[in-house]
Structures are given as C-alpha cells and as structure tokens.
Design a protein around this motif. Structure first.
Motif, PDB file in Angstrom:
ATOM      1  N   LYS A  61       0.826  -1.214   0.000  1.00 36.38           N
ATOM      2  CA  LYS A  61       0.000   0.000   0.000  1.00 36.38           C
ATOM      3  C   LYS A  61       0.856   1.258   0.000  1.00 36.38           C
ATOM      4  N   GLU A  62       1.963   1.225   0.733  1.00 36.12           N
ATOM      5  CA  GLU A  62       2.853   2.393   0.756  1.00 36.12           C
ATOM      6  C   GLU A  62       3.413   2.668  -0.634  1.00 36.12           C
ATOM      7  N   SER A  63       3.806   1.630  -1.332  1.00 37.15           N
ATOM      8  CA  SER A  63       4.324   1.801  -2.690  1.00 37.15           C
ATOM      9  C   SER A  63       3.240   2.311  -3.630  1.00 37.15           C
ATOM     10  N   LEU A  64       2.039   1.758  -3.518  1.00 40.52           N
ATOM     11  CA  LEU A  64       0.937   2.187  -4.371  1.00 40.52           C
ATOM     12  C   LEU A  64       0.567   3.643  -4.117  1.00 40.52           C
ATOM     13  N   MET A  65       0.610   4.057  -2.853  1.00 43.30           N
ATOM     14  CA  MET A  65       0.244   5.433  -2.496  1.00 43.30           C
ATOM     15  C   MET A  65       1.202   6.464  -3.071  1.00 43.30           C
ATOM     16  N   ALA A  66       2.375   6.037  -3.460  1.00 41.55           N
ATOM     17  CA  ALA A  66       3.311   6.970  -4.090  1.00 41.55           C
ATOM     18  C   ALA A  66       2.796   7.448  -5.441  1.00 41.55           C
ATOM     19  N   HIS A  67       1.791   6.758  -5.982  1.00 43.93           N
ATOM     20  CA  HIS A  67       1.264   7.093  -7.302  1.00 43.93           C
ATOM     21  C   HIS A  67      -0.157   7.650  -7.252  1.00 43.93           C
ATOM     22  N   GLY A  68      -0.707   7.848  -6.028  1.00 41.93           N
ATOM     23  CA  GLY A  68      -2.031   8.423  -5.904  1.00 41.93           C
ATOM     24  C   GLY A  68      -2.893   7.660  -4.926  1.00 41.93           C
ATOM     25  N   SER A  69      -4.216   7.864  -5.036  1.00 43.05           N
ATOM     26  CA  SER A  69      -5.171   7.195  -4.151  1.00 43.05           C
ATOM     27  C   SER A  69      -6.527   7.145  -4.837  1.00 43.05           C
ATOM     28  N   LEU A  70      -7.417   6.315  -4.306  1.00 43.77           N
ATOM     29  CA  LEU A  70      -8.766   6.251  -4.859  1.00 43.77           C
ATOM     30  C   LEU A  70      -9.506   7.569  -4.649  1.00 43.77           C
ATOM     31  N   ASP A  71      -9.251   8.230  -3.532  1.00 48.14           N
ATOM     32  CA  ASP A  71      -9.943   9.494  -3.261  1.00 48.14           C
ATOM     33  C   ASP A  71      -9.460  10.615  -4.176  1.00 48.14           C
ATOM     34  N   ASP A  72      -8.159  10.709  -4.371  1.00 49.11           N
ATOM     35  CA  ASP A  72      -7.593  11.835  -5.111  1.00 49.11           C
ATOM     36  C   ASP A  72      -7.223  11.491  -6.550  1.00 49.11           C
ATOM     37  N   GLY A  73      -7.279  10.205  -6.888  1.00 45.51           N
ATOM     38  CA  GLY A  73      -6.924   9.777  -8.240  1.00 45.51           C
ATOM     39  C   GLY A  73      -5.481   9.301  -8.328  1.00 45.51           C
TER      40      GLY A  73
END
Length: 410
Positions: free
Chosen positions: A363-375
């Motif tokens: 999840k930390e790695s994925l969050m480096a590229h955005g989020s479901l809330d912000d795109g």
C-alpha cells in the motif's frame, strides 16, 4: 481481467486493527449492553451518543424514514463494515449488538438501502481492549455474515454509480463519464469474485475485448464503454499486442451507446438481486471461512495477472484504481480471518505478521502514485522500476497469503 468459471472466493469487511463481532439479536438478549438509540430518517442518522466505552454495545435503531433502511457501524477508514442491521421497515425498530474494541468508527444510515447513505458521523470507543470469547463456529459464522453485509453494501453503491456513469455515456457527456469510470469500477473490483460465480454475468460486465473475441461472445460492459470514452489512436493495438485497435471496430452510435449502457444497468441490477437472495446466503454458508480466506488470495491474484501488467483498462490507463480496489478487498478478507489464524499459535501469529507487513509495504508503494480518493497517475506514467517494485511486493505478499486458508482451517 476475469474468468467466468471461478467459484466465489469473496472478500469480507471488518476492522484490521480491531475486530468487532456483530449480529442482529432480540432485545431481551442484550440486557447487559450499554444501549444507544438511533433515529434513521430520509436525511439524517441521529445517534444518541458519539462516544462509548469498549465492550458490548447495543444500537436500538428506529426507522423514522419513509423507506426501508439500514444502519452501519464502519471502521475508521469509512469503508469496512464492522456491524450492520438491514431491512428495517418504516416505523419499525431493530437492534444491533457489537463487541467494540477501542478505536475510531463511523455511524451511517442508508434509507432505501442504496447509495452512499446519510448522516455519516464519527463514533469513538474508549477504554481497554476486550477479549472476545465464544465458540469457534460462532466466530466463523459471524465472519461470513459480515462478508455478506460488505458485498451488499458495495453492490448497493455500485447501482447508483452505474446509473450516473451510463447517463453521462449515453448522453455523450464523455468528460463526465471518463471522470466517473474508474471510481465506479472500484465498487465492482472489491467484490468481483461474486459476479464471477454467476456464469455469463461477469463476462457481460467486465470482459476485455480480447477475451470476448477469443470466446466468440458479444462484447459489452465496462470495457466496451471504456473504448468509446478513450478512442484509440489509429496505430494502437488491442491488449493482445497484435490486432489493430480499429480492426472490425468503430465508435458506437448514439443508439448503440444506449444499448450498451442499458445492458450494463440490467446486468448490475441482476448482481444486486443475487446478493439479496437466498441463493447468495446459501452459497456463502456452504463455503464458510475458507471462501473468505481464499478471497484474499484470489483478489491479490487479480492484481498480479491483470492490473500490474496494464492489460485490464487498456484504453483508459486506469488500472491503478482497479489495483487499489482489489488490494482493499483482499486486505479486508484477510482482516476478517486474522484472529482465527493467530489462534493457531506461534506459527499463525508469525504468518499474520508477515501478511500485515506485506500489505503495508504494498500500500505504501501504491500510495506513491495516488489514491482512490484523489486519483492515480495513468498506468503509462509508471516507470519500469515502478512496475518491478510493485510486482516484487505483490509476490512477497502472495507467498505468506497463500498459506492463510490452510492455517485458519488447521
């Protein structure tokens, strides 16, 4: 990318840090619980208190609205269901009992049992951690019941989201439809294996063009609409890497958009009807805790076989939204059986630690590229190093996760 023959190995919802076991019980069975009252109206969800002490809590829910309603206690992320009571008729009352651990939660009512609900508000539980006792079989059944509640909630939110997406698509408002597309799919991606168990339903909703062509099926659903919304360049290839994107294809006419949109609405409504049927309940009960545990594995497999390669949302490049939703569903399934794994002793506890560490890193790695809330960024913007890192983290998590079902059943 999905297959029509996979059995239900679905996700479940509960708090990862604080498991809450819940059920709808008769009021005379909860005399020792601290009673809170809830009034559900067409526009509000009024709870008598916003704080409580850890332990057994009861919510006496009165439906003061004009529609059948539901009441939810949600985890801190606002997504995971840790307790719910549904099908409360107008002027009727129901009781929800939970064993609540310290933490932050949300309360929410859903008049009409569709959409995002009303009156979402914070709810805090203070005090000491409570040891949850009870027969193993009861805990397993409660896990299955919470999974069912999560599926119903996600499909209940998918229905109006699909209506909005299709309305924009059919009217030619492609900018709005493109904006709605990835987050609408997230509701489906979290509970995808449910549709996969229903024969041709998942192929109608979610097949890629290359899959439909390979099986000689009419191509409909999300990805047919996607190709209209993100018109491919003249030199683009299909997901098979060989067929020109424009070969035997042209943008849909207004009438064809109407047909594709109406078909998707009908298919999602069929899914909604199924998850509110006795057949769904019987299927879940038959698979039991193994179905939930295997769901964590299956949804991570969805990431590994389709999303990480960029082949799922070939035209839009919105694969990271699907990726994130699959991971959320997988982690929710794991969180529901987590304590059952820990109860198996040191080996189970060690396995849980490995799995939790794996989810956190992914999840930390994925969050480096955005989020479901912000795109998220488009899939094409990921570098080769980014893709390798995500792939390595998926593989690192998949190994211990593959041992989960055997552990909880041992």
């Amino acid at each position: 990318m999905t297959t029509p023959t996979r059995l239900i190995t679905a996700v479940a919802a509960t708090g990862a840090a604080a498991i809450i076991l819940a059920g709808c019980v008769a009021k005379n069975d909860v005399a020792d619980a601290a009673a809170l009252t809830v009034s559900s109206t067409d526009g509000e969800c009024a709870v008598s208190q916003t704080t409580a002490t850890s332990g057994t809590l009861t919510f006496d829910v009165s439906n003061d609205s004009t529609q059948v309603t539901e009441f939810y206690l949600l985890a801190e992320d606002g997504l995971r269901i840790v307790g719910e009571v549904e099908n409360i008729a107008p002027s009727a009352s129901r009781t929800l009992t939970v064993v609540a651990q310290p933490g932050e939660y949300f309360t929410l009512c859903k008049p009409g049992m569709l959409g995002a609900g009303v009156g979402k508000a914070g709810f805090t539980v203070t005090g000491d951690v409570v040891t949850v006792d009870g027969p193993d079989s009861e805990q397993k059944q409660q896990a299955v019941d919470l999974y069912a509640a999560f599926v119903k909630d996600q499909v209940g939110q998918l229905v109006p989201a699909i209506d909005d997406l299709v309305a924009a698509y059919e009217s030619g408002d492609d900018d709005t439809a493109r904006a709605l597309f990835p987050n609408t799919r997230a509701f489906y991606e979290r509970i995808e294996p449910v549709a996969e168990s229903l024969g041709a339903l998942d192929p109608r909703i979610d097949y890629r063009e290359v899959d439909a062509v390979a099986e000689g099926m009419d191509w409909t659903g999300f990805h047919r609409i996607e190709k209209d919304l993100w018109v491919p360049a003249e030199d683009a290839l299909n997901a098979d890497g060989e067929t020109p994107a424009w070969q035997d294809w042209a943008p849909s006419t207004t009438a064809e958009r109407g047909e594709f949109g109406d078909q998707l609405i009908a298919d999602v409504q069929e899914l909604y009807s199924y998850v509110h049927s006795d057949d769904f309940t019987e299927a879940l009960d038959a698979q039991g805790i193994a179905g939930i545990s295997n769901g964590a594995i299956a949804l991570l497999d969805e990431v590994a076989t389709g999303k990480i390669s960029g082949e799922e949302d070939w035209w839009s490049g919105t694969d990271l939204w699907d990726f994130a939703a699959n991971v959320e569903g997988s982690e929710m399934a794991f969180s529901l059986v987590r304590d059952l794994a820990v109860a198996q002793g040191d080996s189970g506890a060690d396995l849980v630690d490995q799995i939790e560490t794996g989810y956190a890193a992914l999840k930390e790695s994925l969050m480096a590229h955005g989020s479901l809330d912000d795109g998220f960024i488009g899939y094409g913007e990921l570098s080769g190093a980014d893709k390798r890192e995500l792939t390595d983290l998926i593989n690192a998590l998949a190994e211990p996760l593959s041992q989960l079902t055997g552990t909880v059943l041992s």
